[in-house]
Every structure is written in structure tokens, then in C-alpha cells.
Scaffold this motif. Structure first.
Motif, PDB file in Angstrom:
ATOM      1  N   ARG A  54       0.905  -1.206   0.006  1.00  0.00           N
ATOM      2  CA  ARG A  54       0.066  -0.042   0.131  1.00  0.00           C
ATOM      3  C   ARG A  54       1.003   1.098   0.107  1.00  0.00           C
ATOM      4  NH1 ARG A  54      -5.357   1.225   1.393  1.00  0.00           N
ATOM      5  NH2 ARG A  54      -5.826   3.470   0.739  1.00  0.00           N
ATOM      6  N   ALA A  55       2.107   1.229   0.767  1.00  0.00           N
ATOM      7  CA  ALA A  55       2.827   2.342   0.771  1.00  0.00           C
ATOM      8  C   ALA A  55       3.258   2.778  -0.837  1.00  0.00           C
ATOM      9  CB  ALA A  55       3.962   2.173   1.629  1.00  0.00           C
ATOM     10  N   GLU A  56       3.702   1.398  -1.409  1.00  0.00           N
ATOM     11  CA  GLU A  56       4.376   1.554  -2.654  1.00  0.00           C
ATOM     12  C   GLU A  56       3.162   2.369  -3.493  1.00  0.00           C
ATOM     13  OE1 GLU A  56       6.117  -1.743  -4.398  1.00  0.00           O
ATOM     14  OE2 GLU A  56       7.125  -1.990  -2.444  1.00  0.00           O
ATOM     15  N   ILE A  57       2.128   1.900  -3.674  1.00  0.00           N
ATOM     16  CA  ILE A  57       0.993   2.475  -4.439  1.00  0.00           C
ATOM     17  C   ILE A  57       0.587   3.939  -3.950  1.00  0.00           C
ATOM     18  CG2 ILE A  57      -1.703   2.550  -4.652  1.00  0.00           C
ATOM     19  CD1 ILE A  57      -1.486  -0.890  -4.103  1.00  0.00           C
ATOM     20  N   GLU A  58       0.588   4.191  -2.702  1.00  0.00           N
ATOM     21  CA  GLU A  58       0.337   5.639  -2.334  1.00  0.00           C
ATOM     22  C   GLU A  58       1.554   6.579  -2.629  1.00  0.00           C
ATOM     23  OE1 GLU A  58      -2.606   6.692  -1.224  1.00  0.00           O
ATOM     24  OE2 GLU A  58      -3.232   4.875  -1.102  1.00  0.00           O
ATOM     25  N   ALA A  59       2.903   5.929  -2.771  1.00  0.00           N
ATOM     26  CA  ALA A  59       3.936   6.723  -3.152  1.00  0.00           C
ATOM     27  C   ALA A  59       3.555   6.753  -4.939  1.00  0.00           C
ATOM     28  CB  ALA A  59       5.153   5.901  -3.265  1.00  0.00           C
ATOM     29  N   MET A  60       3.370   6.046  -5.811  1.00  0.00           N
ATOM     30  CA  MET A  60       3.215   6.221  -6.953  1.00  0.00           C
ATOM     31  C   MET A  60       2.161   7.137  -7.238  1.00  0.00           C
ATOM     32  SD  MET A  60       3.826   2.482  -8.920  1.00  0.00           S
ATOM     33  CE  MET A  60       2.960   1.507  -7.781  1.00  0.00           C
ATOM     34  N   ARG A  61       0.870   7.149  -6.363  1.00  0.00           N
ATOM     35  CA  ARG A  61      -0.222   8.115  -6.657  1.00  0.00           C
ATOM     36  C   ARG A  61       0.262   9.545  -6.634  1.00  0.00           C
ATOM     37  NH1 ARG A  61      -4.754   4.814  -3.307  1.00  0.00           N
ATOM     38  NH2 ARG A  61      -5.340   3.653  -5.030  1.00  0.00           N
ATOM     39  N   ARG A  62       1.398   9.881  -5.773  1.00  0.00           N
ATOM     40  CA  ARG A  62       1.816  11.157  -5.397  1.00  0.00           C
ATOM     41  C   ARG A  62       3.006  11.209  -6.452  1.00  0.00           C
ATOM     42  NH1 ARG A  62      -1.024   8.966  -1.477  1.00  0.00           N
ATOM     43  NH2 ARG A  62      -1.930  10.342  -0.110  1.00  0.00           N
ATOM     44  N   GLY A  63       3.277  10.631  -7.406  1.00  0.00           N
ATOM     45  CA  GLY A  63       4.323  10.676  -8.214  1.00  0.00           C
ATOM     46  C   GLY A  63       5.679  10.461  -7.742  1.00  0.00           C
ATOM     47  N   ARG A  64       5.895   9.641  -6.602  1.00  0.00           N
ATOM     48  CA  ARG A  64       7.004   9.265  -6.129  1.00  0.00           C
ATOM     49  C   ARG A  64       7.436   7.965  -6.699  1.00  0.00           C
ATOM     50  NH1 ARG A  64       7.993  13.352  -2.098  1.00  0.00           N
ATOM     51  NH2 ARG A  64       6.099  14.693  -2.278  1.00  0.00           N
ATOM     52  N   ARG A  65       8.748   7.910  -6.932  1.00  0.00           N
ATOM     53  CA  ARG A  65       9.135   6.666  -7.633  1.00  0.00           C
ATOM     54  C   ARG A  65      10.741   6.064  -7.212  1.00  0.00           C
ATOM     55  NH1 ARG A  65       4.741   6.784  -9.238  1.00  0.00           N
ATOM     56  NH2 ARG A  65       4.103   7.488 -11.561  1.00  0.00           N
ATOM     57  N   VAL A  66      11.243   6.628  -6.396  1.00  0.00           N
ATOM     58  CA  VAL A  66      12.346   6.098  -5.554  1.00  0.00           C
ATOM     59  C   VAL A  66      11.849   6.174  -4.008  1.00  0.00           C
ATOM     60  CG1 VAL A  66      14.729   6.416  -5.028  1.00  0.00           C
ATOM     61  CG2 VAL A  66      13.827   7.135  -7.160  1.00  0.00           C
ATOM     62  N   LEU A  67      11.862   5.079  -3.472  1.00  0.00           N
ATOM     63  CA  LEU A  67      11.680   5.137  -1.859  1.00  0.00           C
ATOM     64  C   LEU A  67      12.874   4.629  -1.272  1.00  0.00           C
ATOM     65  CD1 LEU A  67       8.202   3.002  -2.158  1.00  0.00           C
ATOM     66  CD2 LEU A  67       8.611   5.510  -1.987  1.00  0.00           C
ATOM     67  N   VAL A  68      13.197   5.116   0.044  1.00  0.00           N
ATOM     68  CA  VAL A  68      14.336   4.558   0.732  1.00  0.00           C
ATOM     69  C   VAL A  68      13.822   4.320   2.165  1.00  0.00           C
ATOM     70  CG1 VAL A  68      15.921   6.293  -0.570  1.00  0.00           C
ATOM     71  CG2 VAL A  68      14.830   6.948   1.350  1.00  0.00           C
ATOM     72  N   LEU A  69      14.420   3.437   2.870  1.00  0.00           N
ATOM     73  CA  LEU A  69      14.283   3.149   4.297  1.00  0.00           C
ATOM     74  C   LEU A  69      15.640   2.714   4.932  1.00  0.00           C
ATOM     75  CD1 LEU A  69      14.096  -0.164   4.633  1.00  0.00           C
ATOM     76  CD2 LEU A  69      12.084   0.008   3.628  1.00  0.00           C
ATOM     77  N   ASP A  70      15.479   2.724   6.395  1.00  0.00           N
ATOM     78  CA  ASP A  70      16.567   1.908   7.130  1.00  0.00           C
ATOM     79  C   ASP A  70      15.939   1.050   8.281  1.00  0.00           C
ATOM     80  OD1 ASP A  70      16.885   3.431   9.836  1.00  0.00           O
ATOM     81  OD2 ASP A  70      16.610   5.135   8.371  1.00  0.00           O
ATOM     82  N   THR A  71      17.048   0.217   8.571  1.00  0.00           N
ATOM     83  CA  THR A  71      16.684  -0.806   9.535  1.00  0.00           C
ATOM     84  C   THR A  71      17.636  -1.082  10.262  1.00  0.00           C
ATOM     85  OG1 THR A  71      15.054  -2.563   9.924  1.00  0.00           O
ATOM     86  CG2 THR A  71      16.503  -2.875   8.038  1.00  0.00           C
ATOM     87  N   ALA A  72      17.302  -2.057  11.404  1.00  0.00           N
ATOM     88  CA  ALA A  72      18.626  -2.230  12.202  1.00  0.00           C
ATOM     89  C   ALA A  72      19.227  -3.499  11.204  1.00  0.00           C
ATOM     90  CB  ALA A  72      18.122  -2.753  13.674  1.00  0.00           C
ATOM     91  N   THR A  73      20.828  -3.612  11.490  1.00  0.00           N
ATOM     92  CA  THR A  73      21.263  -4.786  10.739  1.00  0.00           C
ATOM     93  C   THR A  73      21.143  -5.919  11.581  1.00  0.00           C
ATOM     94  OG1 THR A  73      22.786  -2.844   9.943  1.00  0.00           O
ATOM     95  CG2 THR A  73      23.401  -5.323   9.835  1.00  0.00           C
ATOM     96  N   GLY A  74      21.107  -7.088  10.823  1.00  0.00           N
ATOM     97  CA  GLY A  74      20.724  -8.396  11.353  1.00  0.00           C
ATOM     98  C   GLY A  74      19.630  -8.448  12.156  1.00  0.00           C
ATOM     99  N   GLU A  75      18.646  -7.758  12.236  1.00  0.00           N
ATOM    100  CA  GLU A  75      17.395  -8.054  12.701  1.00  0.00           C
ATOM    101  C   GLU A  75      16.306  -8.433  11.643  1.00  0.00           C
ATOM    102  OE1 GLU A  75      16.582  -7.416  16.084  1.00  0.00           O
ATOM    103  OE2 GLU A  75      18.633  -7.552  16.187  1.00  0.00           O
ATOM    104  N   PRO A  76      15.277  -9.420  12.162  1.00  0.00           N
ATOM    105  CA  PRO A  76      14.424  -9.866  11.051  1.00  0.00           C
ATOM    106  C   PRO A  76      13.883  -8.979  10.059  1.00  0.00           C
ATOM    107  CG  PRO A  76      13.874 -10.529  13.282  1.00  0.00           C
ATOM    108  CD  PRO A  76      14.910  -9.318  13.620  1.00  0.00           C
ATOM    109  N   ALA A  77      13.549  -7.676  10.242  1.00  0.00           N
ATOM    110  CA  ALA A  77      13.142  -6.657   9.332  1.00  0.00           C
ATOM    111  C   ALA A  77      14.058  -6.554   8.207  1.00  0.00           C
ATOM    112  CB  ALA A  77      12.881  -5.516   9.792  1.00  0.00           C
ATOM    113  N   GLU A  78      15.301  -6.735   8.204  1.00  0.00           N
ATOM    114  CA  GLU A  78      16.254  -6.620   7.277  1.00  0.00           C
ATOM    115  C   GLU A  78      15.791  -7.626   6.195  1.00  0.00           C
ATOM    116  OE1 GLU A  78      21.044  -6.118   6.672  1.00  0.00           O
ATOM    117  OE2 GLU A  78      20.289  -7.161   8.464  1.00  0.00           O
TER     118      GLU A  78
END
Length: 180
Positions: A114-138
């Protein structure tokens, strides 16, 4: 099968949902997630953060997306769209949070889609994020097709005070092109 709903919250809905949002953030921090806060972190301490998010939603700097299971908000992600003038094509994905009671239902994937869809709706084509290294989210972000940009050692602290590296990811939603 639980009823799952993924939706955006406006400022008023965000303020009305403060207790649920504070509970999710508190639960994630107490569960060890490195999302900017230290333990102990009761829900009352999370409310000021969410009040700031509500204000950012009102300014149209943030898109707040929530996951509801059987009518209860149990997950959230933010899309930061209040960028500098030279970044109208970019957005920051922030604070993907799923309450420990609701994990395993595919909510992270649905929120990120959904975040990707909302980004595209707003003309956003490059997404960035950060997360703790070695944690499950990575590993989750890699499964979702995000590309690793690099790691900064000792970038942040885990909620228990240990240092942790931070892995930065990006994702192109459409073929890259320069805007003249």
C-alpha cells in the motif's frame, strides 16, 4: 479467517487512534525493535510521537497507513513525502510496525504494498528506508524486493542500549528518468 483492512488515516483519525498507535509502538520497542526509542517504553510515552505524526499528516508531509484486524489497528507504516524541492520523486518509508499479537498474518507485506501504491499516486518513484542490521526486518525488506545500499556500523542503539548497525535500502517503483 480474520478480517484485514489496510487504509489511510487523516489527521483526525490519527488523533482518535492515538491509544492504539501508542500501544503498537510500545509493544514493538518492548519487543526489542530499534525504531528510535529506549526501554522501558510504556504506551503513554509513545503518545507525543504519534501527536507529531498527526501534525505531519495534517501538513501533508506524511501518509499514515494502518492495518486493522477485525476492526483493531495492529500495524502501521508511514510514507514521508515532505521532501526538499530537489526530491519531488522520492519518499521515505518509516516505522513499519506490527504488534506482536498480529504477526504472521502478512500485514507487513500488505502495508508495504500500500505504501508503494500511495507513493506512485503522489508521483514518487524512489523509496528509501533504513533498518537495524541483522534484525528480522532486514530480511523482510529483501524479500519484498528492496535493494541494499549499505550499512553504517554503530548508527543507532537497540532499545536495551547496545549499539547496532543500520542497513539502508532503496526501491525504484518505475524506470528512473531525470526530470529536466
Amino acid at each position: 479467517m480474520p478480517e484485514i483492512n489496510i487504509r489511510l488515516l487523516c489527521e483526525e483519525e490519527t488523533r482518535a487512534a492515538l491509544p492504539a498507535l501508542a500501544e503498537i509502538l510500545s509493544d514493538c520497542v518492548e519487543g526489542g525493535a530499534s525504531v528510535g526509542f529506549m526501554q522501558p517504553f510504556p504506551p503513554k510515552d509513545a503518545s507525543p510521537f504519534w501527536e507529531g505524526v498527526a501534525a505531519a499528516v495534517a501538513r501533508d508531509d506524511v501518509v499514515l497507513i494502518v492495518a486493522e484486524v477485525n476492526g483493531r489497528i495492529v500495524g502501521t507504516v508511514q510514507l514521508g513525502i515532505g521532501t526538499m524541492p530537489n526530491q519531488p520523486h522520492r519518499a521515505d518509508v518509516k516505522k513499519l510496525l506490527i504488534h506482536r499479537d498480529a504477526r504472521g498474518l502478512g500485514l507487513a507485506r500488505r502495508l508495504m504494498e500500500r505504501a508503494e501504491i500511495e507513493a506512485m499516486r503522489r508521483g514518487r518513484r524512489v523509496l528509501v528506508l533504513d533498518t537495524a542490521t541483522g534484525e528480522p526486518a532486514e530480511a523482510i525488506y529483501e524479500r519484498f524486493g528492496w535493494l541494499r545500499a549499505g550499512v553504517v556500523p554503530d548508527y543507532a542503539l537497540m532499545p536495551d542500549g547496545r549499539y547496532c548497525g543500520t542497513t539502508f535500502f532503496y526501491k525504484h517503483l518505475a524506470p528512473y528518468c531525470m526530470i529536466p
